[in-house]
Scaffold this active site. Structure first.
Site, short mmCIF file in Angstrom:
data_model
loop_
_atom_site.label_atom_id
_atom_site.label_comp_id
_atom_site.label_asym_id
_atom_site.label_seq_id
_atom_site.Cartn_x
_atom_site.Cartn_y
_atom_site.Cartn_z
N HIS A 103 17.35 -0.82 33.87
CA HIS A 103 18.80 -0.67 33.82
C HIS A 103 19.45 -0.80 35.19
CE1 HIS A 103 18.35 1.68 29.77
NE2 HIS A 103 18.20 0.37 29.64
N CYS A 123 32.13 -12.40 42.21
CA CYS A 123 31.36 -13.38 43.00
C CYS A 123 29.88 -13.02 43.10
CB CYS A 123 31.96 -13.54 44.40
SG CYS A 123 31.65 -12.14 45.50
N ILE A 132 18.27 4.90 37.46
CA ILE A 132 19.00 4.09 38.42
C ILE A 132 19.11 4.83 39.75
CG2 ILE A 132 20.30 2.83 36.67
CD1 ILE A 132 22.49 4.89 36.82
N ALA A 184 16.01 9.52 32.14
CA ALA A 184 16.81 10.46 32.94
C ALA A 184 16.18 11.85 33.02
CB ALA A 184 18.22 10.54 32.35
N PHE A 190 21.88 12.18 30.24
CA PHE A 190 23.05 11.88 29.41
C PHE A 190 23.15 12.81 28.20
CE2 PHE A 190 23.84 7.08 30.38
CZ PHE A 190 24.56 7.44 31.49
N ARG A 191 22.01 12.96 27.49
CA ARG A 191 22.10 13.50 26.13
C ARG A 191 21.70 14.96 25.97
NH1 ARG A 191 21.16 8.38 26.11
NH2 ARG A 191 22.44 7.02 24.81
P1 NAD Z 1 18.70 10.69 27.85
O1 NAD Z 1 19.73 11.48 28.56
O2 NAD Z 1 19.09 9.98 26.61
O3 NAD Z 1 17.46 11.62 27.50
C1 NAD Z 1 16.84 12.43 28.45
C2 NAD Z 1 15.76 13.22 27.73
O4 NAD Z 1 15.04 13.92 28.73
C3 NAD Z 1 16.31 14.25 26.74
O5 NAD Z 1 15.74 14.02 25.46
C4 NAD Z 1 15.85 15.60 27.32
O6 NAD Z 1 15.35 16.48 26.33
C5 NAD Z 1 14.72 15.21 28.23
N1 NAD Z 1 14.60 16.06 29.41
C6 NAD Z 1 15.59 16.57 30.20
N2 NAD Z 1 15.07 17.26 31.22
C7 NAD Z 1 13.72 17.21 31.08
C8 NAD Z 1 12.63 17.72 31.82
N3 NAD Z 1 12.81 18.45 32.93
N4 NAD Z 1 11.37 17.45 31.39
C9 NAD Z 1 11.15 16.72 30.25
N5 NAD Z 1 12.15 16.23 29.51
C10 NAD Z 1 13.41 16.44 29.92
O7 NAD Z 1 18.09 9.67 28.93
P2 NAD Z 1 17.38 8.25 28.75
O8 NAD Z 1 16.50 8.24 27.57
O9 NAD Z 1 16.84 7.91 30.09
O10 NAD Z 1 18.55 7.22 28.41
C11 NAD Z 1 19.82 7.29 28.93
C12 NAD Z 1 20.27 6.31 29.99
O11 NAD Z 1 20.71 7.15 31.00
C13 NAD Z 1 19.31 5.40 30.67
O12 NAD Z 1 19.77 4.13 30.43
C14 NAD Z 1 19.49 5.68 32.17
O13 NAD Z 1 19.80 4.47 32.84
C15 NAD Z 1 20.71 6.54 32.28
N6 NAD Z 1 20.71 7.68 33.21
C16 NAD Z 1 19.93 7.68 34.30
C17 NAD Z 1 19.94 8.78 35.15
C18 NAD Z 1 19.07 8.71 36.40
O14 NAD Z 1 18.84 7.62 36.92
N7 NAD Z 1 18.59 9.85 36.88
C19 NAD Z 1 20.72 9.89 34.86
C20 NAD Z 1 21.54 9.86 33.72
C21 NAD Z 1 21.52 8.74 32.89
#
Ligand code: NAD
Length: 245
Positions: A111, A122, A93, A14, A25-26
């Site tokens: 994902h 269905c 996603i 993300a 998310f985090r």
């Molecule tokens: P995560 O939210 O757990 O982690 C994102 C990480 O990216 C964080 O550690 C953060 O420090 C870092 N980050 C944020 N902005 C940044 C930047 N500009 N440059 C570098 N690093 C940066 O996300 P994850 O590990 O992908 O896991 C979470 C789940 O979230 C995945 O399963 C995904 O499907 C879903 N998700 C996807 C989206 C999307 O498709 N854009 C958005 C939100 C969540």
């Protein structure tokens, strides 16, 4: 590492899309500070959970509609143009890698995707874009068969897609360089891919704003924004490739 490698795998989370305006998310202020995740079993069994899920998804679709690929997505697309991308494994996603120009046969969406909507009963699939009016107007959109509609993404508690998971594991175990971009590496089994790569002998590089649990085994860690880091990586790669010709 990328210049010397024959099989480069990029693995995105993300964090690569935050610079396009889609919250992760985090991170502080990320989605989880405002929404509690809805487990797949809750979505199936509890109407209030389904409503909560769709409130978050409507916001995600608004963000997606307003977003474009950023410098980091464009740099990953350029790696492919330069012949330096074997596979792109993404947890995202949002479809922004496709918009940036990466070919669909290079992308492994671990994902799922928000671009399709599926009936949980269905299995019928439709383009999310075609269903937008209903998504806007119905608290929980329903299929013609009466089943609940849900984006074709893998929710917490939902089984991982077998084909994509196998393809990602194979790419991770046979690559020679593995580059993580914008992932907290806390969601498994996705987060085990860099570990598989490292244990199989690949070089491991991590670009992430915050520390990750795999920083200690990585060959290089860049605590920088994805856009700046990937632009610099591609610039350096191009100058080395030009120098080698
Ligand atoms: P995560 O939210 O757990 O982690 C994102 C990480 O990216 C964080 O550690 C953060 O420090 C870092 N980050 C944020 N902005 C940044 C930047 N500009 N440059 C570098 N690093 C940066 O996300 P994850 O590990 O992908 O896991 C979470 C789940 O979230 C995945 O399963 C995904 O499907 C879903 N998700 C996807 C989206 C999307 O498709 N854009 C958005 C939100 C969540």
């Amino acid at each position: 590492m990328i210049a010397d490698a024959q099989r480069v795998v990029v693995f995105t989370g993300a964090g690569i899309s935050t610079e396009s305006g889609i919250p992760d998310f985090r991170s502080p202020g990320g989605v989880w500070s405002r929404y509690k995740p809805v487990m797949y079993q809750e979505f199936l069994s509890d109407h209030e959970a389904r409503k909560r899920y769709w409130i978050y998804k409507r916001e995600f679709y608004d963000n997606m509609a307003a977003s474009k690929p950023n410098a980091a997505h464009r740099a990953v697309a350029e790696l492919e143009t330069l012949g330096k991308l074997w596979f792109l494994i993404t947890q995202n996603i949002d479809g922004l890698h496709q918009d940036a120009g990466n070919s669909t046969d290079k992308i492994i969406e671990l994902h799922g995707t928000n671009r399709w909507i599926e009936c949980v009963s269905c299995g019928a699939r439709s383009w999310a874009e075609d269903l937008m009016p209903r998504i806007r107007n119905e608290a929980v959109p329903q299929c013609e068969c009466g089943g609940w509609l849900k984006p074709a993404t893998i929710s917490f508690g939902q089984a991982m897609p077998v084909r994509e998971t196998n393809a990602a594991q194979q790419a991770a175990s046979a690559c020679d360089a593995f580059l993580v971009v914008g992932s907290s590496l806390q969601v498994h089994p996705a987060a085990s891919m860099p570990l598989i790569a490292k244990q199989s002998g690949a070089g491991l590089a991590i670009v992430n704003l915050e520390p990750t649990p795999l920083d200690r085994i990585a060959d290089t860690v860049w605590s920088e924004s994805a856009g700046a880091a990937l632009t610099a990586i591609v610039r350096e790669l191009k100058s080395r490739m030009a120098g080698a010709n």
